[in-house]
Design a protein around this motif. Structure first.
Motif, PDB file in Angstrom:
ATOM      1  N   GLN A 252       0.830  -1.205   0.000  1.00 57.86           N
ATOM      2  CA  GLN A 252       0.000   0.000   0.000  1.00 57.86           C
ATOM      3  C   GLN A 252       0.865   1.255   0.000  1.00 57.86           C
ATOM      4  O   GLN A 252       0.631   2.196  -0.762  1.00 57.86           O
ATOM      5  CB  GLN A 252      -0.914  -0.016   1.220  1.00 57.86           C
ATOM      6  N   VAL A 253       1.883   1.265   0.853  1.00 60.17           N
ATOM      7  CA  VAL A 253       2.733   2.449   0.971  1.00 60.17           C
ATOM      8  C   VAL A 253       3.582   2.641  -0.279  1.00 60.17           C
ATOM      9  O   VAL A 253       3.707   3.755  -0.808  1.00 60.17           O
ATOM     10  CB  VAL A 253       3.626   2.345   2.226  1.00 60.17           C
ATOM     11  N   ALA A 254       4.172   1.545  -0.784  1.00 60.54           N
ATOM     12  CA  ALA A 254       5.013   1.643  -1.979  1.00 60.54           C
ATOM     13  C   ALA A 254       4.243   2.182  -3.171  1.00 60.54           C
ATOM     14  O   ALA A 254       4.784   2.901  -4.003  1.00 60.54           O
ATOM     15  CB  ALA A 254       5.605   0.281  -2.319  1.00 60.54           C
ATOM     16  N   ALA A 255       2.954   1.856  -3.259  1.00 54.43           N
ATOM     17  CA  ALA A 255       2.155   2.286  -4.403  1.00 54.43           C
ATOM     18  C   ALA A 255       1.597   3.690  -4.247  1.00 54.43           C
ATOM     19  O   ALA A 255       1.524   4.437  -5.214  1.00 54.43           O
ATOM     20  CB  ALA A 255       1.002   1.299  -4.623  1.00 54.43           C
ATOM     21  N   HIS A 256       1.211   4.077  -3.036  1.00 53.61           N
ATOM     22  CA  HIS A 256       0.416   5.292  -2.864  1.00 53.61           C
ATOM     23  C   HIS A 256       1.129   6.442  -2.159  1.00 53.61           C
ATOM     24  O   HIS A 256       0.530   7.498  -1.955  1.00 53.61           O
ATOM     25  CB  HIS A 256      -0.861   4.962  -2.089  1.00 53.61           C
ATOM     26  N   ALA A 257       2.382   6.281  -1.779  1.00 54.27           N
ATOM     27  CA  ALA A 257       3.072   7.329  -1.031  1.00 54.27           C
ATOM     28  C   ALA A 257       3.256   8.596  -1.853  1.00 54.27           C
ATOM     29  O   ALA A 257       3.232   8.581  -3.080  1.00 54.27           O
ATOM     30  CB  ALA A 257       4.425   6.824  -0.554  1.00 54.27           C
ATOM     31  N   HIS A 258       3.479   9.695  -1.137  1.00 49.15           N
ATOM     32  CA  HIS A 258       3.665  11.011  -1.761  1.00 49.15           C
ATOM     33  C   HIS A 258       5.138  11.429  -1.755  1.00 49.15           C
ATOM     34  O   HIS A 258       5.451  12.605  -1.960  1.00 49.15           O
ATOM     35  CB  HIS A 258       2.823  12.048  -1.020  1.00 49.15           C
ATOM     36  N   CYS A 259       6.028  10.476  -1.532  1.00 51.61           N
ATOM     37  CA  CYS A 259       7.474  10.712  -1.575  1.00 51.61           C
ATOM     38  C   CYS A 259       8.126   9.373  -1.872  1.00 51.61           C
ATOM     39  O   CYS A 259       7.457   8.334  -1.881  1.00 51.61           O
ATOM     40  CB  CYS A 259       7.966  11.292  -0.242  1.00 51.61           C
ATOM     41  N   PRO A 260       9.424   9.335  -2.131  1.00 54.11           N
ATOM     42  CA  PRO A 260      10.082   8.051  -2.373  1.00 54.11           C
ATOM     43  C   PRO A 260       9.912   7.086  -1.200  1.00 54.11           C
ATOM     44  O   PRO A 260       9.839   7.502  -0.043  1.00 54.11           O
ATOM     45  CB  PRO A 260      11.551   8.437  -2.564  1.00 54.11           C
ATOM     46  N   VAL A 261       9.850   5.785  -1.525  1.00 57.35           N
ATOM     47  CA  VAL A 261       9.654   4.740  -0.513  1.00 57.35           C
ATOM     48  C   VAL A 261      10.791   3.728  -0.616  1.00 57.35           C
ATOM     49  O   VAL A 261      11.052   3.190  -1.697  1.00 57.35           O
ATOM     50  CB  VAL A 261       8.305   4.012  -0.706  1.00 57.35           C
ATOM     51  N   LEU A 262      11.456   3.469   0.501  1.00 55.98           N
ATOM     52  CA  LEU A 262      12.493   2.447   0.550  1.00 55.98           C
ATOM     53  C   LEU A 262      11.889   1.173   1.129  1.00 55.98           C
ATOM     54  O   LEU A 262      11.443   1.155   2.279  1.00 55.98           O
ATOM     55  CB  LEU A 262      13.666   2.912   1.416  1.00 55.98           C
ATOM     56  N   VAL A 263      11.842   0.133   0.305  1.00 55.45           N
ATOM     57  CA  VAL A 263      11.347  -1.173   0.752  1.00 55.45           C
ATOM     58  C   VAL A 263      12.559  -2.007   1.148  1.00 55.45           C
ATOM     59  O   VAL A 263      13.408  -2.318   0.309  1.00 55.45           O
ATOM     60  CB  VAL A 263      10.549  -1.883  -0.366  1.00 55.45           C
ATOM     61  N   VAL A 264      12.644  -2.341   2.436  1.00 57.37           N
ATOM     62  CA  VAL A 264      13.806  -3.050   2.954  1.00 57.37           C
ATOM     63  C   VAL A 264      13.585  -4.551   2.798  1.00 57.37           C
ATOM     64  O   VAL A 264      12.686  -5.128   3.394  1.00 57.37           O
ATOM     65  CB  VAL A 264      14.034  -2.715   4.439  1.00 57.37           C
ATOM     66  N   ARG A 265      14.373  -5.137   1.939  1.00 53.85           N
ATOM     67  CA  ARG A 265      14.337  -6.575   1.735  1.00 53.85           C
ATOM     68  C   ARG A 265      15.708  -7.040   1.220  1.00 53.85           C
ATOM     69  O   ARG A 265      16.421  -6.241   0.615  1.00 53.85           O
ATOM     70  CB  ARG A 265      13.218  -6.967   0.766  1.00 53.85           C
ATOM     71  N   PRO A 266      16.088  -8.287   1.473  1.00 55.24           N
ATOM     72  CA  PRO A 266      15.395  -9.199   2.380  1.00 55.24           C
ATOM     73  C   PRO A 266      15.768  -8.895   3.818  1.00 55.24           C
ATOM     74  O   PRO A 266      16.884  -8.438   4.102  1.00 55.24           O
ATOM     75  CB  PRO A 266      15.901 -10.574   1.946  1.00 55.24           C
ATOM     76  N   VAL A 267      14.844  -9.149   4.743  1.00 54.50           N
ATOM     77  CA  VAL A 267      15.018  -8.761   6.147  1.00 54.50           C
ATOM     78  C   VAL A 267      16.173  -9.508   6.809  1.00 54.50           C
ATOM     79  O   VAL A 267      16.878  -8.968   7.653  1.00 54.50           O
ATOM     80  CB  VAL A 267      13.708  -9.002   6.928  1.00 54.50           C
ATOM     81  N   GLU A 268      16.383 -10.773   6.406  1.00 52.36           N
ATOM     82  CA  GLU A 268      17.356 -11.613   7.116  1.00 52.36           C
ATOM     83  C   GLU A 268      18.806 -11.253   6.803  1.00 52.36           C
ATOM     84  O   GLU A 268      19.715 -11.768   7.437  1.00 52.36           O
ATOM     85  CB  GLU A 268      17.117 -13.099   6.788  1.00 52.36           C
ATOM     86  N   GLU A 269      19.044 -10.360   5.852  1.00 52.35           N
ATOM     87  CA  GLU A 269      20.411 -10.011   5.488  1.00 52.35           C
ATOM     88  C   GLU A 269      20.802  -8.647   6.055  1.00 52.35           C
ATOM     89  O   GLU A 269      19.953  -7.770   6.235  1.00 52.35           O
ATOM     90  CB  GLU A 269      20.559 -10.016   3.963  1.00 52.35           C
ATOM     91  N   PRO A 270      22.092  -8.429   6.347  1.00 51.44           N
ATOM     92  CA  PRO A 270      22.532  -7.141   6.888  1.00 51.44           C
ATOM     93  C   PRO A 270      22.417  -6.030   5.851  1.00 51.44           C
ATOM     94  O   PRO A 270      22.255  -6.283   4.658  1.00 51.44           O
ATOM     95  CB  PRO A 270      24.004  -7.398   7.259  1.00 51.44           C
ATOM     96  N   ILE A 271      22.508  -4.793   6.324  1.00 49.67           N
ATOM     97  CA  ILE A 271      22.437  -3.648   5.417  1.00 49.67           C
ATOM     98  C   ILE A 271      23.608  -3.710   4.432  1.00 49.67           C
ATOM     99  O   ILE A 271      24.769  -3.812   4.841  1.00 49.67           O
ATOM    100  CB  ILE A 271      22.503  -2.321   6.201  1.00 49.67           C
ATOM    101  N   PRO A 272      23.335  -3.666   3.121  1.00 46.41           N
ATOM    102  CA  PRO A 272      24.432  -3.681   2.141  1.00 46.41           C
ATOM    103  C   PRO A 272      25.286  -2.417   2.279  1.00 46.41           C
ATOM    104  O   PRO A 272      24.758  -1.310   2.307  1.00 46.41           O
ATOM    105  CB  PRO A 272      23.701  -3.702   0.792  1.00 46.41           C
ATOM    106  N   VAL A 273      26.577  -2.601   2.403  1.00 44.73           N
ATOM    107  CA  VAL A 273      27.476  -1.447   2.512  1.00 44.73           C
ATOM    108  C   VAL A 273      28.364  -1.311   1.280  1.00 44.73           C
ATOM    109  O   VAL A 273      29.052  -0.319   1.120  1.00 44.73           O
ATOM    110  CB  VAL A 273      28.352  -1.553   3.783  1.00 44.73           C
ATOM    111  N   ALA A 274      28.357  -2.323   0.425  1.00 49.69           N
ATOM    112  CA  ALA A 274      29.160  -2.272  -0.792  1.00 49.69           C
ATOM    113  C   ALA A 274      28.287  -2.649  -1.975  1.00 49.69           C
ATOM    114  O   ALA A 274      27.319  -3.378  -1.842  1.00 49.69           O
ATOM    115  CB  ALA A 274      30.351  -3.228  -0.682  1.00 49.69           C
ATOM    116  N   GLY A 275      28.667  -2.125  -3.123  1.00 46.29           N
ATOM    117  CA  GLY A 275      27.890  -2.426  -4.325  1.00 46.29           C
ATOM    118  C   GLY A 275      27.275  -1.165  -4.893  1.00 46.29           C
ATOM    119  O   GLY A 275      27.041  -0.186  -4.186  1.00 46.29           O
TER     120      GLY A 275
END
Length: 291
Positions: free
Chosen positions: A127-150
């Motif tokens: 719902q949020v990804a489709a209807h938001a009024h600003c950019p939306v960051l969808v965090v996936r996949p949850v089980e992995e750490p925050i990517p710091v390289a790439g």
């Protein structure tokens, strides 16, 4: 206006990971972070016996403690980060869409496990990804750490939503100090064996793809002169599958949205929806701020 980075937090693992990503995004943008807990009205899905007795429920003390613990943890990891917490009487999806009207970025978690077996993003995230009024960051996949390289990866096809996504991706890559990869997906050529079998149509398509990537790269370099920009042409029967596979080696992938009214799937489009459901890295859905 100092628009904040907003993240919905309900105490689940997915939302706490999303809060971690949101804190990093707030630091990169030099913006405050708002932790928001939207709670449903207890009579929201039924008809009350006496409608005159209906009132807004009080914020939960347990939820308030959860928000304050999360805020303290994030400040401990990111000294100097300004964090505000609050509870809002409303459904979590509708609450985050409304919050997006005044936000720089909204961050939501994903409960998905990957693959193409079915819909993996929770209904709130969709719902949020489709209807938001600003950019939306969808965090996936949850089980992995925050990517710091790439690099930051973005697909382009010459459309207006893709152009917005390219601009958003370039800004994000510049903030992170990472490279930007522009990707255009073309259908396979049927397994041609040699140069003599290259058709006029294929030559024209290749030339069009090269021009599309060159123009986009030039526009990005004009805005961010020091940013490393690479263009790639991928061949696949379906663009969404090629981009999902390419996301394995990216720190972030950026997609566009069609943007007005209607159902979530129609707003996101098939490629964008596939990525927010199945990408192997976080997905940034580009919406114009305050649209």
């Amino acid at each position: 206006m100092n628009r904040p980075v907003v993240v919905g937090v309900d105490g689940s693992t997915a939302s706490l990971v999303a809060a971690e990503h949101a804190a990093r995004a707030a630091v990169l943008r030099s913006r405050p972070l708002h932790l928001v807990h939207g709670y449903l009205h207890p009579l929201g899905y039924g008809v009350p016996i006496n409608p005159y007795d209906v009132g807004l429920p009080a914020p939960s003390e347990e939820a308030q403690k959860m928000l304050e613990r999360t805020a303290a943890d994030l400040v401990g990891r990111c000294p100097g980060l300004a964090v505000e917490v609050r509870q809002v009487a409303g459904g979590p999806g509708a609450t985050m869409v409304e919050e997006s009207r005044r936000a720089e970025l909204v961050v939501v978690g994903s409960r998905g496990l990957g693959g193409f077996a079915g819909l993996l993003l929770g209904s709130v995230g969709t719902q949020v990804a489709a209807h938001a009024h600003c950019p939306v960051l969808v965090v996936r996949p949850v089980e992995e750490p925050i990517p710091v390289a790439g690099p930051v990866l973005v697909g382009l096809d010459g459309s207006e939503p893709a152009a917005l996504a390219v601009g958003c991706a370039a800004d994000e890559a510049a903030r992170r100090g990472d490279g930007l990869v522009l990707v255009h997906v073309q259908p396979p050529d049927g397994g041609r064996r040699g140069a003599d079998e290259v058709t006029e149509t294929q030559v024209a398509a290749d030339a069009e793809a090269a021009e599309l990537l060159a123009v986009a790269a030039a526009t990005v370099r004009e805005r961010h002169p020091g940013l490393a920009v690479e263009g790639r042409v991928l061949r696949a029967a379906k663009a969404e599958q090629a981009l999902v596979e390419a996301s394995r080696n990216a720190a972030l992938i950026v997609v566009g949205s069609r943007g007005r009214g209607g159902f979530a799937g129609l707003l996101l489009g098939s490629v964008s929806q596939a990525l927010v459901q199945h990408a192997h890295c976080p997905v940034l859905v580009a919406h114009p701020v305050g649209r």
